[in-house]
Design a protein around this motif. Structure first.
Motif, PDB file in Angstrom:
ATOM      1  N   HIS A   1       0.840  -1.188   0.000  1.00 49.01           N
ATOM      2  CA  HIS A   1       0.000   0.000   0.000  1.00 49.01           C
ATOM      3  C   HIS A   1       0.877   1.241   0.000  1.00 49.01           C
ATOM      4  O   HIS A   1       2.033   1.221   0.431  1.00 49.01           O
ATOM      5  CB  HIS A   1      -0.972   0.006   1.173  1.00 49.01           C
ATOM      6  CG  HIS A   1      -0.359  -0.304   2.494  1.00 49.01           C
ATOM      7  ND1 HIS A   1       0.064  -1.564   2.853  1.00 49.01           N
ATOM      8  CD2 HIS A   1      -0.099   0.475   3.570  1.00 49.01           C
ATOM      9  CE1 HIS A   1       0.556  -1.541   4.069  1.00 49.01           C
ATOM     10  NE2 HIS A   1       0.469  -0.321   4.532  1.00 49.01           N
TER      11      HIS A   1
ATOM     12  N   TRP B   1      -3.543  -0.531  -2.387  1.00 43.00           N
ATOM     13  CA  TRP B   1      -4.392   0.495  -1.784  1.00 43.00           C
ATOM     14  C   TRP B   1      -3.592   1.789  -1.733  1.00 43.00           C
ATOM     15  O   TRP B   1      -2.417   1.799  -1.331  1.00 43.00           O
ATOM     16  CB  TRP B   1      -4.802   0.045  -0.388  1.00 43.00           C
ATOM     17  CG  TRP B   1      -5.797   0.943   0.297  1.00 43.00           C
ATOM     18  CD1 TRP B   1      -7.145   0.936   0.156  1.00 43.00           C
ATOM     19  CD2 TRP B   1      -5.501   1.967   1.256  1.00 43.00           C
ATOM     20  NE1 TRP B   1      -7.727   1.876   0.960  1.00 43.00           N
ATOM     21  CE2 TRP B   1      -6.742   2.533   1.650  1.00 43.00           C
ATOM     22  CE3 TRP B   1      -4.328   2.460   1.815  1.00 43.00           C
ATOM     23  CZ2 TRP B   1      -6.825   3.563   2.574  1.00 43.00           C
ATOM     24  CZ3 TRP B   1      -4.409   3.490   2.734  1.00 43.00           C
ATOM     25  CH2 TRP B   1      -5.645   4.034   3.115  1.00 43.00           C
TER      26      TRP B   1
ATOM     27  N   PRO C   1      -4.175  -2.575   4.158  1.00 40.00           N
ATOM     28  CA  PRO C   1      -5.414  -1.847   3.886  1.00 40.00           C
ATOM     29  C   PRO C   1      -5.988  -2.246   2.525  1.00 40.00           C
ATOM     30  O   PRO C   1      -5.291  -2.716   1.644  1.00 40.00           O
ATOM     31  CB  PRO C   1      -4.978  -0.384   3.910  1.00 40.00           C
ATOM     32  CG  PRO C   1      -3.513  -0.411   3.670  1.00 40.00           C
ATOM     33  CD  PRO C   1      -3.024  -1.670   4.262  1.00 40.00           C
TER      34      PRO C   1
ATOM     35  N   SER D   1      -8.154  -4.648   2.337  1.00 38.94           N
ATOM     36  CA  SER D   1      -8.496  -6.062   2.444  1.00 38.94           C
ATOM     37  C   SER D   1      -9.922  -6.243   2.966  1.00 38.94           C
ATOM     38  O   SER D   1     -10.436  -5.435   3.733  1.00 38.94           O
ATOM     39  CB  SER D   1      -7.537  -6.777   3.407  1.00 38.94           C
ATOM     40  OG  SER D   1      -6.205  -6.614   3.020  1.00 38.94           O
ATOM     41  N   TRP D   2     -10.546  -7.353   2.557  1.00 40.80           N
ATOM     42  CA  TRP D   2     -11.705  -7.888   3.262  1.00 40.80           C
ATOM     43  C   TRP D   2     -11.157  -8.769   4.368  1.00 40.80           C
ATOM     44  O   TRP D   2     -10.386  -9.695   4.110  1.00 40.80           O
ATOM     45  CB  TRP D   2     -12.582  -8.703   2.307  1.00 40.80           C
ATOM     46  CG  TRP D   2     -13.398  -7.853   1.388  1.00 40.80           C
ATOM     47  CD1 TRP D   2     -12.982  -7.239   0.259  1.00 40.80           C
ATOM     48  CD2 TRP D   2     -14.772  -7.533   1.542  1.00 40.80           C
ATOM     49  NE1 TRP D   2     -13.995  -6.530  -0.315  1.00 40.80           N
ATOM     50  CE2 TRP D   2     -15.121  -6.705   0.458  1.00 40.80           C
ATOM     51  CE3 TRP D   2     -15.739  -7.860   2.489  1.00 40.80           C
ATOM     52  CZ2 TRP D   2     -16.407  -6.196   0.289  1.00 40.80           C
ATOM     53  CZ3 TRP D   2     -17.030  -7.363   2.321  1.00 40.80           C
ATOM     54  CH2 TRP D   2     -17.359  -6.537   1.234  1.00 40.80           C
ATOM     55  N   ILE D   3     -11.505  -8.471   5.595  1.00 39.12           N
ATOM     56  CA  ILE D   3     -10.922  -9.200   6.718  1.00 39.12           C
ATOM     57  C   ILE D   3     -11.979 -10.063   7.390  1.00 39.12           C
ATOM     58  O   ILE D   3     -13.161  -9.708   7.442  1.00 39.12           O
ATOM     59  CB  ILE D   3     -10.283  -8.243   7.742  1.00 39.12           C
ATOM     60  CG1 ILE D   3     -11.314  -7.260   8.312  1.00 39.12           C
ATOM     61  CG2 ILE D   3      -9.123  -7.493   7.107  1.00 39.12           C
ATOM     62  CD1 ILE D   3     -10.785  -6.425   9.446  1.00 39.12           C
TER      63      ILE D   3
ATOM     64  N   TRP E   1      -5.450  -6.444  14.158  1.00 37.05           N
ATOM     65  CA  TRP E   1      -4.371  -5.868  13.364  1.00 37.05           C
ATOM     66  C   TRP E   1      -3.056  -5.933  14.142  1.00 37.05           C
ATOM     67  O   TRP E   1      -3.028  -5.661  15.342  1.00 37.05           O
ATOM     68  CB  TRP E   1      -4.661  -4.399  13.023  1.00 37.05           C
ATOM     69  CG  TRP E   1      -5.833  -4.232  12.115  1.00 37.05           C
ATOM     70  CD1 TRP E   1      -5.815  -4.113  10.760  1.00 37.05           C
ATOM     71  CD2 TRP E   1      -7.216  -4.132  12.492  1.00 37.05           C
ATOM     72  NE1 TRP E   1      -7.084  -3.962  10.263  1.00 37.05           N
ATOM     73  CE2 TRP E   1      -7.974  -3.971  11.308  1.00 37.05           C
ATOM     74  CE3 TRP E   1      -7.884  -4.185  13.718  1.00 37.05           C
ATOM     75  CZ2 TRP E   1      -9.354  -3.852  11.311  1.00 37.05           C
ATOM     76  CZ3 TRP E   1      -9.271  -4.071  13.725  1.00 37.05           C
ATOM     77  CH2 TRP E   1      -9.996  -3.905  12.540  1.00 37.05           C
TER      78      TRP E   1
ATOM     79  N   LYS F   1     -17.579  -0.756   6.563  1.00 39.63           N
ATOM     80  CA  LYS F   1     -16.326  -0.080   6.242  1.00 39.63           C
ATOM     81  C   LYS F   1     -15.591   0.240   7.539  1.00 39.63           C
ATOM     82  O   LYS F   1     -16.158   0.850   8.444  1.00 39.63           O
ATOM     83  CB  LYS F   1     -16.586   1.205   5.455  1.00 39.63           C
ATOM     84  CG  LYS F   1     -15.323   1.946   5.051  1.00 39.63           C
ATOM     85  CD  LYS F   1     -15.662   3.189   4.241  1.00 39.63           C
ATOM     86  CE  LYS F   1     -14.407   3.957   3.863  1.00 39.63           C
ATOM     87  NZ  LYS F   1     -14.717   5.184   3.081  1.00 39.63           N
TER      88      LYS F   1
ATOM     89  N   SER G   1     -12.123   1.873   9.388  1.00 41.14           N
ATOM     90  CA  SER G   1     -10.943   2.729   9.285  1.00 41.14           C
ATOM     91  C   SER G   1     -10.119   2.590  10.559  1.00 41.14           C
ATOM     92  O   SER G   1     -10.671   2.691  11.662  1.00 41.14           O
ATOM     93  CB  SER G   1     -11.330   4.198   9.088  1.00 41.14           C
ATOM     94  OG  SER G   1     -11.960   4.395   7.845  1.00 41.14           O
TER      95      SER G   1
ATOM     96  N   GLU H   1      -7.933   1.647   5.544  1.00 37.19           N
ATOM     97  CA  GLU H   1      -9.328   1.268   5.417  1.00 37.19           C
ATOM     98  C   GLU H   1      -9.488  -0.206   5.056  1.00 37.19           C
ATOM     99  O   GLU H   1      -8.648  -0.772   4.326  1.00 37.19           O
ATOM    100  CB  GLU H   1     -10.019   2.138   4.358  1.00 37.19           C
ATOM    101  CG  GLU H   1     -10.091   3.610   4.751  1.00 37.19           C
ATOM    102  CD  GLU H   1     -10.765   4.455   3.698  1.00 37.19           C
ATOM    103  OE1 GLU H   1     -10.914   3.967   2.557  1.00 37.19           O
ATOM    104  OE2 GLU H   1     -11.147   5.590   4.010  1.00 37.19           O
ATOM    105  N   TYR H   2     -10.611  -0.812   5.518  1.00 32.62           N
ATOM    106  CA  TYR H   2     -10.876  -2.239   5.321  1.00 32.62           C
ATOM    107  C   TYR H   2     -12.375  -2.442   5.133  1.00 32.62           C
ATOM    108  O   TYR H   2     -13.188  -1.542   5.380  1.00 32.62           O
ATOM    109  CB  TYR H   2     -10.412  -3.055   6.542  1.00 32.62           C
ATOM    110  CG  TYR H   2      -8.966  -2.856   6.884  1.00 32.62           C
ATOM    111  CD1 TYR H   2      -7.993  -3.726   6.417  1.00 32.62           C
ATOM    112  CD2 TYR H   2      -8.558  -1.776   7.666  1.00 32.62           C
ATOM    113  CE1 TYR H   2      -6.656  -3.537   6.716  1.00 32.62           C
ATOM    114  CE2 TYR H   2      -7.226  -1.568   7.969  1.00 32.62           C
ATOM    115  CZ  TYR H   2      -6.276  -2.457   7.491  1.00 32.62           C
ATOM    116  OH  TYR H   2      -4.958  -2.258   7.789  1.00 32.62           O
ATOM    117  N   ARG H   3     -12.742  -3.670   4.720  1.00 26.89           N
ATOM    118  CA  ARG H   3     -14.132  -4.117   4.693  1.00 26.89           C
ATOM    119  C   ARG H   3     -14.243  -5.394   5.511  1.00 26.89           C
ATOM    120  O   ARG H   3     -13.341  -6.234   5.495  1.00 26.89           O
ATOM    121  CB  ARG H   3     -14.598  -4.394   3.270  1.00 26.89           C
ATOM    122  CG  ARG H   3     -14.810  -3.148   2.439  1.00 26.89           C
ATOM    123  CD  ARG H   3     -16.130  -2.488   2.767  1.00 26.89           C
ATOM    124  NE  ARG H   3     -16.403  -1.346   1.889  1.00 26.89           N
ATOM    125  CZ  ARG H   3     -17.499  -0.634   1.926  1.00 26.89           C
ATOM    126  NH1 ARG H   3     -18.455  -0.956   2.797  1.00 26.89           N
ATOM    127  NH2 ARG H   3     -17.681   0.387   1.118  1.00 26.89           N
TER     128      ARG H   3
END
Length: 933
Positions: free
Chosen positions: A514, A537, A724, A726-728, A733, A782, A784, A806-808
Motif C-alpha cells: 500500500h 491500496w 489496507p 483487504s476484506w478481513i 491488526w 467499512k 478505518s 481502510e478495510y471491509r
C-alpha cells in the motif's frame, strides 16, 4: 629474517583475501567506458565531490542550523591527528563567525558522544585543527559539527551531521619516489623510495601511518592490519596536511592485479589522497574482504573491472565496516563500487560517473538474525554510468534465515542523473511472512534525466520504504517512481517531493503493498500522476496535481488540490482552473521531441529554463526560427529534453524573473494552497499547514539539501497487517513500528466502523502493537484504522501527519462451518489444537490454499492436509499416489502452499491446519489463511 616473515604473512593473507579476487563481470558493450592511459597523463581537474550546499531559496532567512558537509580530511600521525573541512554556510551567520566542535569517540556510531562536551572547539572561522597527545594503536572516531551565532553573539544552533571518519595514531613512515637521500623512512629527511619498502618496515611496528609524497609509483600492495596509506604530500613533507589535487600521488600496477588489497581483520586499514590509475588493464583499484577500512580523497579510474570491491561472507561475524569518502571514481570497466554481504558502510561525498556498468552496485545486503546491516550513501553525484546509477538487492541469509534482522539502506542528499538505466533501483527479496525490521530511505535527492525510471523500489518483504523531499524530474521509462513487489504489507511512502516532467507516470504503483502520498507536487508527467495497477491500496493527502497526461485515482483522497480532470475516486476534490497557483514555480513543463526545435507557440521574450539548470533564458524569434539566449548546451542525456516555462508574456528583459523554485506560497497571497492542508498538521506559527511541498513537515524545498539530516525521527509506523483495502475475517491488526525504542504512551488509535468511532483494545509491546475490535462488526461494514499524530521524545522530530487505513468486514472465520470461497483471515490455535475447515467439492478448477505463519513466523512444525471428513483418510490427487499434504521444511520461511485439484464427488473434504508441536512453544500459535478458487 624480517623479509622471510613478511613473505609468509603475505602468502597467508593473500589466501584469506581470495574472495576479493574472483572473476570480473564482463564489461557492458565491451567495457567502452575505460579511457586511454594518455587521457590521464596530465593534472586532473579538481574532483567533482558532489553537489554544493544549497541555502534556502530566494534568500529567505531562517534560524536553521548551518549547512555543513562534515570532515573532508583526517590524517593520523605519531600520537596526533590532523583534521580539516570546508566552510559551513548559514543564512544569518557569516563564515568567519561560525565555530566548529570536534567530537571524538573510541567506538563507531557511539550515540552518547554528543551527550558529552566536544574534545575541541575552534575559534570562529577556523577550518582545521591538530589534536596532539593521543595514544598510539587506539582507533578513534571523529565527527565535526558547525555552530552558528545567536543575535547576542553566543553559540547558537549546532548542525547534526553524523559523518564519522576513523583513524589510528601510530608511528609514521615517509615515502618519496626518487628521493635524493633515501633512508629508513623514520624521518622526513630520509624517506623510503617505495610503498613496498614502507610496508616491509611497518610489519614489526604492529601498525603504521605511511605518508607518501607526490610522484609516480609502480607497485601493487597488500596492506597489513593497522596500516593507513596517506598520499598527496608535497615533496619534502613541509606541511602535515596533504593536497591530493595539486600533489598527485599516482600508483599503478601490472596487468590483472588488484592495486590495493585490504585483508580480513577488525583493525583499520585504508588509503587516503592517492590517485589509482588502472590504465585499462589492472583488474581493480581496491579489493577489501571482511575488514575495517577507510578509502578517502582518492581518484580511482581506468580499471578493467571495478574501482572498489567490498565483500563479506555469510558468517554472522564476517562484517565489512568502513567508509568511502570524498572519492572520484570514474571510467572503470564495470562498477564504480560493488558491495556484497553483511555490511556497515558509508559512501559519502563521492563523484561516481562514467563507469561501464552501475555507479554503485549492492550485489546483496543481508544481516544475521537479530543483527543489523546498513549502507548509507550521502552527498554523492552519481552520473552518466552505463547502467543503473545505484542498484541494490536486499536478501535473507541462505539456510540461516534472517528473522528479526535489521536492514537499513539510505540514499540522502545525492544527485542521480543521466545514467543510462534507472537512477536508483532497489530489490527486496525475502520470504513472505518473515518478520524483519526493514527501512529503505531515499531522501533529499535530485533524480534527473535517467534513461529509465528515476527510482524503482521492489518490496518483497514487510518493511517501510520511504521517499522524502526528492526532486524526480525528466526521467524516461514507465514512471518517475516505479514501485513493485509481492509483499502484501509493504508500506511505501512518498512525502514532500516534486515529481515533474517524467516521460511516463509520476508514480507507477505496480505492487501488492500500500502507498501513502503526502505533501507532494505532480506536474507535467506524460502519464497519470499516480498510475495504479493491481490491488494496491493508495491514499493521497496534502498534495498538488496539474498538467499530467492522464487522470489519477486513489482509494482515499484528503486535502488535495488539483486542476480539472486530474483526480478521481472517493473524496476527490473539485478541480480548480489555472495552474500551478504558485508564483515561484514554473507555469508549464514542455517535453521536446528535438532539443534544437522549440515549440511554435513560444512567443519572443518568453522566459524558460532548460532542464532545470537554474538559468533564465529568453526566447528569440527570427522568422520561423526560435532560439534561446543564452544558448543551450548540446543535449547528451539519455532522457527526454524539456523546458520549464516561467513567463509567457513577451518582452526583452528577464532580470525580474527568478528561476529558482520556492515551494512556499508568499505569505498574504491568495494562493489556494495556503492553510488548506490536513487540520491535524500545524505550522510553527500556529496556522494550518499548506498543501504540497509548501506545507511539508520535512521542510518546504524538495530536492537537494546538504544541510544535515533533520532531527532524529523517533517512532515511525513500518507496516500494518492485514494490509489496507483487504476484506478481513477477524478484526485484529498487527502494527510494527521502527525508529524508536518503545511505543510512546501518547500514541492513540481510532477505530471507525461506518464512520462511527469506537474504542479498540490495544496490546502494546516493545516495537509492535496489537489492535483488537472488542465488539461485533457487521458484514460489509467499512472499517478505518487511524493513528492521529503522536508525540516523540524531546529532541526528535515530531510526527505531525496522521496514518489512516481502510478495510471491509467479511465473515468472521468460523472453523466449524466455512464453505464460502474465497476466504481470508487470521486463525488462532489455542493449545496447539488442529483446526478443521470443511471445503466445497469442485468439479473443475484448482483451489490454492496459502497459510502464512504469524507466531512463530516460521517453523518445521506447520502442516496443511486434506482429509475425508467421514473416514479421516488423507486424500490423494485423483489418479495418482500423491498425497494432498504439505509441510514446512526444516529451513522453511514464509507461506505454505497447497494446490487442490478437482476432487471426486461423494467426498466430504476437510482442510486440516496443524500448528507446530505445543511442547516447542509456550504461547499459542497464529496464522493467516487465504483460500482462492
Amino acid at each position: 629474517m624480517e623479509a622471510m616473515v613478511r613473505w609468509v604473512l603475505l602468502a597467508v593473507l593473500f589466501a584469506a583475501a581470495l574472495g576479493c579476487g574472483d572473476d570480473p563481470d564482463p564489461p557492458v558493450n565491451g567495457g567502452g567506458s575505460i579511457a586511454s592511459p594518455e587521457t590521464f597523463d596530465r593534472p586532473p581537474p579538481p574532483p567533482d565531490l558532489g553537489p554544493p550546499i544549497q541555502l534556502p531559496p530566494l534568500g529567505r532567512p531562517s534560524d536553521d542550523p548551518p549547512r555543513f558537509l562534515g570532515l573532508s580530511q583526517f590524517i593520523a600521525g605519531d600520537g596526533e591527528i590532523w583534521l580539516s573541512w570546508q566552510h559551513a554556510e548559514d543564512a544569518i551567520t557569516p563564515r568567519e563567525r561560525i565555530q566548529y566542535r570536534v567530537y571524538i569517540s573510541p567506538h563507531r556510531q557511539d550515540e552518547s558522544k554528543f551527550d558529552r562536551p566536544p574534545r575541541h572547539v575552534t575559534n570562529p572561522g577556523i577550518t582545521s585543527v591538530v589534536i596532539p597527545d593521543l595514544e598510539n594503536g587506539q582507533e578513534i572516531f571523529v565527527v565535526v559539527r558547525a555552530v552558528d551565532e545567536t543575535a547576542e553573539g553566543l553559540p547558537g544552533n549546532e548542525d547534526d551531521n553524523e559523518l564519522e571518519w576513523s583513524a589510528i595514531p601510530n608511528p609514521v613512515l615517509y615515502v618519496q619516489a626518487e628521493s635524493a637521500s633515501p633512508g629508513d623512512g623514520r624521518t622526513k629527511d630520509a624517506p623510503l623510495p617505495t610503498l613496498d619498502a614502507a610496508i616491509d618496515a611497518a610489519i614489526p611496528l604492529g601498525g603504521a601511518n605511511i605518508h607518501v609524497a607526490a610522484g609516480e609509483y609502480e607497485e601493487s600492495t597488500l596492506l597489513f592490519r593497522g596500516m593507513m596509506v596517506y598520499g598527496g604530500f608535497e615533496r619534502g613533507f613541509t606541511s602535515p596536511f596533504s593536497d591530493p589535487v595539486n600533489n598527485r600521488t599516482v600508483i599503478r600496477a601490472g596487468v590483472e592485479e588488484n592495486l590495493f588489497v585490504i585483508p580480513p581483520g577488525s583493525l583499520l586499514c585504508g588509503i587516503d589522497g592517492v590517485e589509482m590509475d588502472g590504465r585499462g588493464r589492472t583488474l581493480r583499484g581496491v579489493a577489501a574482504d571482511e575488514c575495517a577500512f577507510r578509502i578517502s580523497n582518492c581518484e580511482i579510474h581506468g580499471f578493467k573491472d571495478k574501482g572498489i570491491k567490498l565483500k563479506s561472507g555469510s558468517d554472522p561475524t564476517a562484517v565489512i565496516v568502513g567508509e568511502v569518502a570524498r572519492c572520484w571514481i570514474h571510467h572503470n570497466g564495470n562498477q564504480g563500487i560493488q558491495m556484497n554481504g553483511i555490511l556497515d558502510v558509508q559512501v559519502v561525498g563521492c563523484a561516481i560517473n562514467d563507469n561501464g556498468r552501475q555507479g554503485i552496485e549492492v550485489e546483496s545486503l543481508t544481516a544475521s538474525p537479530e543483527e543489523k546491516s546498513r549502507i548509507v550513501i550521502e552527498g554523492c553525484t552519481i552520473a552518466a554510468n552505463h547502467d543503473v546509477g545505484i542498484a541494490g538487492k536486499i536478501v535473507a541469509l541462505p539456510d540461516k534465515g534472517s528473522s528479526g534482522s535489521r536492514i537499513r539502506l539510505k540514499v540522502r542528499s545525492c544527485e542521480i542523473r543521466d545514467n543510462r538505466d534507472t537512477g536508483i533501483g532497489v530489490d527486496v527479496v525475502y520470504p513472505d511472512g518473515l518478520i524483519i525490521d526493514l527501512r529503505i530511505r531515499i531522501e533529499q535527492c535530485r533524480v534527473i534525466g535517467n534513461g529509465k525510471s528515476g527510482i524503482r523500489l521492489d518490496g518483497d518483504a514487510r518493511g517501510h520504504l520511504q521517499l522524502t523531499r526528492n526532486l524526480v524530474l525528466g526521467n524516461r521509462g514507465p514512471a518517475g517512481i516505479h514501485l513493485t513487489g509481492d509483499g502484501a504489507v509493504s508500506y511505501y511512502q512518498v512525502q514532500s517531493s516534486a515529481v515533474l516532467a517524467n516521460d511516463g507516470a509520476g508514480i507507477l504503483m505496480d505492487a501488492r503493498g500500500h502507498l501513502g502520498v503526502d505533501h507532494c507536487h505532480f506536474a507535467g508527467n506524460g502519464g497519470a500522476a499516480i498510475d495504479r495497477r493491481g490491488l494496491a491500496w493508495v491514499r493521497l493527502e496534502d498534495s498538488l496535481f496539474h498538467d499530467n497526461g492522464i487522470p489519477s485515482a486513489a482509494d482515499r483522497i484528503d486535502d488535495c488540490i488539483a486542476s480539472p480532470n486530474e483526480l478521481a475516486g472517493p473524496s476527490a476534490p473539485e478541480g480548480i482552473a489555472g495552474s500551478p497557483w504558485l508564483d515561484t514555480l514554473p507555469r508549464q513543463i514542455i517535453r521536446l521531441s528535438n532539443s534544437t526545435m522549440l515549440p511554435a507557440d513560444l512567443a519572443a521574450g518568453t522566459v524558460v529554463e532548460w532542464l532545470d539548470d537554474g538559468i533564465a533564458r529568453r526566447v528569440i524569434v527570427e522568422g520561423e526560427r526560435r532560439t534561446l539566449d543564452p544558448p543551450i548546451p548540446p543535449f547528451e542525456s539519455p532522457g527526454v529534453p524539456f523546458l520549464f516555462v516561467w513567463e509567457r508574456r513577451g518582452g526583452e528583459s528577464v532580470g525580474e524573473v527568478s528561476v529558482v523554485e520556492d515551494w512556499r506560497p508568499p505569505p498574504g497571497s491568495d494562493s489556494p494552497l495556503l492553510d488548506a492542508g490536513n487540520v491535524l498538521e500545524i505550522e510553527a506559527d500556529g496556522s494550518r499547514a499548506d498543501v504540497g511541498p509548501a506545507g511539508a513537515f520535512f521542510g518546504g524545498h524538495p530536492g537537494l539539501d546538504r544541510g544535515g539530516p533533520p532531527p532524529p525521527r523517533g517512532l515511525e509506523l513500518s507496516w500494518i497487517d492485514p494490509p489496507p483495502g483487504s476484506w478481513i475475517g477477524t478484526p485484529v491488526w498487527e502494527v510494527w513500528f521502527t525508529g524508536g525504542d518503545e511505543i510512546p504512551p501518547g500514541l492513540r488509535v481510532v477505530l471507525e466502523v461506518d464512520g462511527v468511532p469506537l474504542v479498540p483494545g490495544l496490546e502494546p509491546e516493545l516495537r509492535s502493537l496489537t489492535i483488537r475490535a472488542n465488539f461485533k462488526i457487521p458484514l460489509g461494514a467499512k472499517i478505518s484504522v487511524k493513528f492521529p499524530p503522536w508525540p516523540n521524545k524531546r529532541g526528535e522530530r515530531p510526527q505531525p501527519q496522521d496514518n489512516a487505513f481502510e478495510y471491509r468486514m467479511a465473515h468472521e472465520i468460523d472453523p466449524a462451518g466455512i464453505t464460502a470461497l474465497p476466504v481470508e483471515g487470521r486463525l488462532s490455535f489455542p493449545g496447539r489444537a488442529t483446526i478443521q475447515i470443511p471445503l466445497q467439492v469442485r468439479s473443475e478448477g484448482k483451489m490454492r490454499i496459502r497459510l502464512i505463519p504469524l507466531d512463530p513466523p516460521w517453523s518445521p512444525g506447520w502442516r496443511l492436509r486434506i482429509v475425508d471428513r467421514a473416514s479421516g483418510v488423507l486424500l490423494r490427487i485423483p489418479g495418482t499416489d500423491q498425497k494432498l499434504e504439505t509441510a514446512a521444511g526444516e529451513h522453511h520461511e514464509g507461506a505454505l502452499l497447497l494446490e487442490v485439484p478437482p476432487l471426486t464427488s461423494g467426498l466430504e473434504p476437510v482442510l486440516e491446519i496443524v500448528p507446530p508441536p505445543g511442547e516447542l512453544y509456550i504461547e499459542d500459535a497464529a496464522a493467516r489463511l487465504l483460500i482462492e478458487g
